[in-house]
Write a protein that holds these residues in place. Structure first.
Motif, PDB file in Angstrom:
ATOM      1  N   TYR B  33       2.159 -21.963 -15.304  1.00  8.15           N
ATOM      2  CA  TYR B  33       1.819 -21.290 -14.057  1.00  8.15           C
ATOM      3  C   TYR B  33       0.688 -22.058 -13.373  1.00  8.15           C
ATOM      4  O   TYR B  33      -0.174 -22.648 -14.034  1.00  8.15           O
ATOM      5  N   PHE B  35      -2.254 -21.647 -10.102  1.00 14.59           N
ATOM      6  CA  PHE B  35      -2.967 -20.644  -9.325  1.00 14.59           C
ATOM      7  C   PHE B  35      -3.932 -21.323  -8.361  1.00 14.59           C
ATOM      8  O   PHE B  35      -4.441 -22.413  -8.622  1.00 14.59           O
ATOM      9  N   TYR B  37      -7.535 -19.995  -6.744  1.00 15.09           N
ATOM     10  CA  TYR B  37      -8.556 -18.959  -6.728  1.00 15.09           C
ATOM     11  C   TYR B  37      -9.569 -19.285  -5.635  1.00 15.09           C
ATOM     12  O   TYR B  37      -9.870 -20.447  -5.366  1.00 15.09           O
ATOM     13  N   LEU B  47      -8.019 -14.078  -6.977  1.00 12.37           N
ATOM     14  CA  LEU B  47      -6.762 -14.804  -6.937  1.00 12.37           C
ATOM     15  C   LEU B  47      -6.216 -14.837  -5.514  1.00 12.37           C
ATOM     16  O   LEU B  47      -6.154 -13.808  -4.839  1.00 12.37           O
ATOM     17  N   ARG B  50      -0.148 -17.455  -6.623  1.00 11.92           N
ATOM     18  CA  ARG B  50       0.321 -17.849  -7.962  1.00 11.92           C
ATOM     19  C   ARG B  50       1.719 -18.460  -7.829  1.00 11.92           C
ATOM     20  O   ARG B  50       2.534 -17.974  -7.036  1.00 11.92           O
ATOM     21  N   PHE B  91     -10.456 -23.078  -5.973  1.00 12.11           N
ATOM     22  CA  PHE B  91     -10.171 -23.722  -7.244  1.00 12.11           C
ATOM     23  C   PHE B  91      -8.673 -23.653  -7.545  1.00 12.11           C
ATOM     24  O   PHE B  91      -8.052 -22.594  -7.443  1.00 12.11           O
ATOM     25  N   ARG B  95      -2.166 -22.786 -16.117  1.00 12.06           N
ATOM     26  CA  ARG B  95      -2.089 -22.030 -17.370  1.00 12.06           C
ATOM     27  C   ARG B  95      -0.731 -22.259 -17.989  1.00 12.06           C
ATOM     28  O   ARG B  95       0.289 -22.114 -17.328  1.00 12.06           O
TER      29      ARG B  95
END
Lengths: 115, 117
Positions: B33, B35, B37, B47, B50, B91, B95
């Motif tokens: 995954y 993301f 942020y 968040l 995603r 950011f 993951r």
């Protein structure tokens, strides 16, 4: 719904002293993370808990850092003794359960300054 | 080990304009995954969007969308109609799809986004 709570928000200590940070995750969140964010960098994972068990502590400097999550709710992160390079923001995050797509909710962080 | 690289330390955009933030990552995994942020000054990280690696369709959340290029290991964020409230550190994070194991985030160094009124 209350968010992730952390205390204290700021802490200034001398090198070689000890310090502890506290985190209260969102109610019902089984997974808890501690991250270290040094100025100018992204957060780095220190430790991950699932309930009161450690899932990943591979990046935790175990000679000086320790963490616990008694009863699977609140968590404390301790540094003993602190070094200058430990100056950073310590972020706590929680998620409902493990699972890579689950959102991690972050607390406001504790800003540590080591003199 | 996985790494995430954000090559733009700072970006500036006029209010109402569109800006794209870049992110590249390195992994040997096929299922993961990604993301984005947002961390406003003195406020907590939230968040933005995603993306699941196995989905070819790019994720979209209102004014925020991504351009996910799996083969190139690129994951850029486009912010349309920029607003003053978009000013923050952004950011990019990765993951692995752990199937219930360790799933901490790996972050890039961040991009400081400035919105010019």
């Amino acid at each position: 719904e209350a968010g992730v709570a952390q205390s204290p928000r700021y802490k200034i200590i001398e090198k070689r002293q000890s310090v502890a940070f506290w985190c209260n995750p969102i109610s019902g969140h089984a997974t808890l993370y501690w991250y270290q964010q040094i100025l100018g960098q992204g957060p780095k994972l220190l430790i991950q808990f699932q309930n009161n068990g450690v899932v990943d502590d591979s990046q935790l400097p175990k000679d000086r850092f320790s963490a616990e999550r008694l009863k699977g709710v609140d968590s404390t992160l301790k540094i003993q003794p602190a070094k200058l390079e430990d100056s950073a923001v310590y972020l706590c995050a929680s998620s409902h359960r493990r699972g890579s797509g689950n959102e991690q909710f972050f607390g406001p962080g504790t800003r540590l300054t080591v003199l | 080990a996985q790494t995430v690289t954000q090559s733009q330390p700072e970006m500036s955009v006029q209010e109402a304009e569109t800006v794209t933030l870049s992110c590249t990552y390195d992994t040997s995994e096929s299922d993961y995954y990604l993301f984005w942020y947002k961390q406003p000054p003195s406020r907590q990280m939230i968040l933005v969007i995603r993306q699941e690696a196995y989905k070819q369709q790019n994720a979209t959340e209102n004014r925020f969308s991504v351009n996910f290029q799996k083969a190139a290991k690129s994951f850029s964020l486009k912010i349309s109609d920029s607003q003053l409230g978009d000013a923050a550190m952004y950011f990019c994070a990765y993951r692995i799809h752990s199937g219930g194991g360790a799933d901490g985030l790996t972050f890039g160094k961040g991009t400081h986004l400035i919105i010019q009124p």
